[in-house]
Write an enzyme that holds these catalytic residues in place. Structure first.
Site, PDB file in Angstrom:
ATOM      1  N   CYS A  86       0.843  -1.194   0.000  1.00 55.97           N
ATOM      2  CA  CYS A  86       0.000   0.000   0.000  1.00 55.97           C
ATOM      3  C   CYS A  86       0.880   1.247   0.000  1.00 55.97           C
ATOM      4  O   CYS A  86       1.437   1.642   1.025  1.00 55.97           O
ATOM      5  CB  CYS A  86      -0.917   0.015   1.221  1.00 55.97           C
ATOM      6  SG  CYS A  86      -1.986   1.469   1.303  1.00 55.97           S
ATOM      7  N   VAL A  87       1.034   1.845  -1.153  1.00 58.92           N
ATOM      8  CA  VAL A  87       1.768   3.093  -1.286  1.00 58.92           C
ATOM      9  C   VAL A  87       1.140   3.863  -2.440  1.00 58.92           C
ATOM     10  O   VAL A  87       0.848   3.302  -3.493  1.00 58.92           O
ATOM     11  CB  VAL A  87       3.282   2.839  -1.517  1.00 58.92           C
ATOM     12  CG1 VAL A  87       3.525   2.038  -2.769  1.00 58.92           C
ATOM     13  CG2 VAL A  87       4.060   4.136  -1.548  1.00 58.92           C
TER      14      VAL A  87
END
Length: 201
Positions: A86-87
């Protein structure tokens, strides 16, 4: 420039001039078969660990980002137990000019600055917020068990790969602008990439 040539060119550049603690490996006969490696940053629970990231490119690249997954087991708020990362750089903040190096540098920054507010691993996110020392100790233990293998890519210096060919992946001659970019000092390149990555974490 075609997608194949763009990826092949970047792979060759990363082999010859990789950022600190980042390496890649690729298949000579399939330039889309790419794996990145990030060495855990000093001062984090991931220190001394080596983390393997798999790249999966879609036909829409570079308009859309590649799908990247963490193959090494890790205890981190922003990386799920199945390897999803998750970025924002790999989602809403993606730009077509970004590439493999930018993604790997951003993931390295994520190991330094985890974001518990957007946790994929709720256990890690909650522990990070409630008791950092317990989070640190657990993440360090997982690292020591699952990320201790040192990839051979870290055992060879960039100069040893300067003449390594990429089969079936023709490279277009670098333009004057590209040549100037390649000559930019490594630390400056990584610093700029870090700044861009941190803004989008």
């Amino acid at each position: 420039m075609s997608i194949t040539r763009r990826i092949a060119k970047e792979c060759l550049q990363l082999k010859q001039n990789p950022p600190d603690n980042i390496r890649i490996s690729f298949n000579d006969t399939d330039v889309f078969d790419i794996v990145g490696y990030v060495q855990g940053p000093v001062g984090t629970p991931y220190e001394a660990g080596f983390f393997k990231i798999k790249f999966n490119f879609t036909p829409d690249f570079p308009t859309t980002p590649p799908n990247c997954s963490m193959l090494t087991k890790i205890f981190h708020p922003n990386i799920s137990k199945t390897g999803e990362i998750c970025v924002s750089t790999l989602k809403k903040d993606w730009r077509p000019e970004y590439g493999i190096e930018h993604i790997l540098v951003t993931i390295k920054c994520l190991l330094i600055y985890p974001g518990p507010d957007s946790a994929l691993d709720e256990e890690a996110g909650k522990l990070l917020q409630e008791n950092y020392q317990d989070y640190y100790n657990h993440a360090k233990m997982i690292t020591s068990i699952h990320a201790k293998h040192r990839p051979i890519e870290f055992d060879s210096s960039p100069s040893q790969t300067e003449n390594q060919p990429l089969s079936n992946a023709p490279i277009e001659p670098a333009t004057k602008t590209e040549t100037q970019t390649q000559k930019q000092p490594l630390k400056s390149k990584e610093a700029n990439a870090k700044k861009k990555g941190l803004k989008r974490l």
